[in-house]
Design an enzyme around this catalytic site. Sequence first.
Site, PDB file in Angstrom:
ATOM      1  N   SER A 116       0.842  -1.038   0.385  1.00  0.00           N
ATOM      2  CA  SER A 116      -0.122   0.289  -0.046  1.00  0.00           C
ATOM      3  C   SER A 116       0.462   1.189  -0.276  1.00  0.00           C
ATOM      4  O   SER A 116       2.276   1.457   1.035  1.00  0.00           O
ATOM      5  CB  SER A 116      -0.853   0.171   1.246  1.00  0.00           C
ATOM      6  OG  SER A 116      -1.989   0.953   1.580  1.00  0.00           O
ATOM      7  N   TYR A 139      -2.225   0.407  10.341  1.00  0.00           N
ATOM      8  CA  TYR A 139      -2.375  -0.814   8.577  1.00  0.00           C
ATOM      9  C   TYR A 139      -0.840   0.478   8.155  1.00  0.00           C
ATOM     10  O   TYR A 139      -0.202  -1.003   7.582  1.00  0.00           O
ATOM     11  CB  TYR A 139      -3.041  -0.123   8.033  1.00  0.00           C
ATOM     12  CG  TYR A 139      -3.412  -0.666   6.411  1.00  0.00           C
ATOM     13  CD1 TYR A 139      -3.855  -1.627   6.245  1.00  0.00           C
ATOM     14  CD2 TYR A 139      -3.206   0.953   5.757  1.00  0.00           C
ATOM     15  CE1 TYR A 139      -4.049  -2.262   5.580  1.00  0.00           C
ATOM     16  CE2 TYR A 139      -3.536   0.666   4.037  1.00  0.00           C
ATOM     17  CZ  TYR A 139      -3.674  -0.873   3.829  1.00  0.00           C
ATOM     18  OH  TYR A 139      -3.739  -1.251   2.617  1.00  0.00           O
ATOM     19  N   LYS A 177     -17.220  -1.641   1.297  1.00  0.00           N
ATOM     20  CA  LYS A 177     -16.085  -1.656   2.175  1.00  0.00           C
ATOM     21  C   LYS A 177     -16.227  -0.305   3.120  1.00  0.00           C
ATOM     22  O   LYS A 177     -15.928  -0.082   3.634  1.00  0.00           O
ATOM     23  CB  LYS A 177     -14.437  -0.846   0.899  1.00  0.00           C
ATOM     24  CG  LYS A 177     -14.775  -2.317   0.011  1.00  0.00           C
ATOM     25  CD  LYS A 177     -13.057  -1.297  -0.532  1.00  0.00           C
ATOM     26  CE  LYS A 177     -11.836  -1.091   0.166  1.00  0.00           C
ATOM     27  NZ  LYS A 177     -10.593  -0.521  -0.469  1.00  0.00           N
ATOM     28  N   GLY A 202      -9.491  24.015   3.753  1.00  0.00           N
ATOM     29  CA  GLY A 202      -8.216  23.666   3.036  1.00  0.00           C
ATOM     30  C   GLY A 202      -7.605  23.359   4.431  1.00  0.00           C
ATOM     31  O   GLY A 202      -7.836  23.202   5.936  1.00  0.00           O
TER      32      GLY A 202
END
Length: 315
Positions: A116, A139, A177, A202
């Site tokens: 990933s 993760y 998901k 922002g």
Amino acid sequence: MIVVTGGAGFIGSNLIESLNQDGIFDVMVVDRLGENFRNLCDLTFADFMPPDDFIRAIEVNRGALPEKIDAIFHQGACADTTCDDGAYMMENNFTFSKAVLHFALSRKIPFVYASSAAVYGASNNFAPSRENERPLNLYALSKLAFDNHVRAIIDTIQTTVVGLRYFNVYGPREAHKHKMASMPYQLYRQLKQTGRARLFKGADGYRDGDQRRDFVFVGDVVRVNRALASGPPLRGIFNVGTGKARAFNDVANLLIRQIGAGAIDYVPFPESLAGRYQSFTEADLTGLRNAGYDAAFTNLEDGIASSVAAWNRED
């Protein structure tokens, strides 16, 4: 036979669909089933094993597995970037992966696995080298830990072992998901349900909605997997993205154009994501190109159009 772990998941099911389209049906799906079962309903596969049974077969009863396995596409993982259970994350993403890798090595089976781009975390350089890897969550750490295990033994490996660092993958078959679905899919759902796409105001020096990611269409990810598994022996860790970052505003506006209606609302950046969020990603494709993969990647305009058509059919 071809083994696809995470075969009922987003990328895994698209991979099986691609195999089926080429007349390949001798496929074993390894996965835990829940809502993701819908991804398998239109696919053909010859065998199915839950992950615990697959590990038992690898470690104890290898006779339960076919003698000839042509490739293992290891797509299965816990992909919840908000999970704080370290033991669970490492068991699923490191220990399980290590067992499957060493089984593949023992049988000389080509092994292509999902890493990933999350491993880059706080970095602004996206070449796959150690100095650029700065995980922001468990993760990402679990994915990096397995990459480093591969690196530690790579000089001893003779067969194909390839890690693919996926950037922001989107496309068909990701509805199950939920909160971990891609931003294009989440924005699609918001627009369909409320007519409004919610983007962050922002942050990190970016204007409203101008945070940028490398969005890669799932069909391209499937093609890279299959190409690298079927070629001459190859070893390494490679990025899979388009090589071009695009703003969230671009995604939302393309979705609005495809749907035919909608508008953008800008919401405050959540405190819970402070220090855990990548405001910019862009794949460095040098390694992938040097490995011989020279196909073009789908641009965002075409990928969103294909995805919306598929998502409309899935609704």
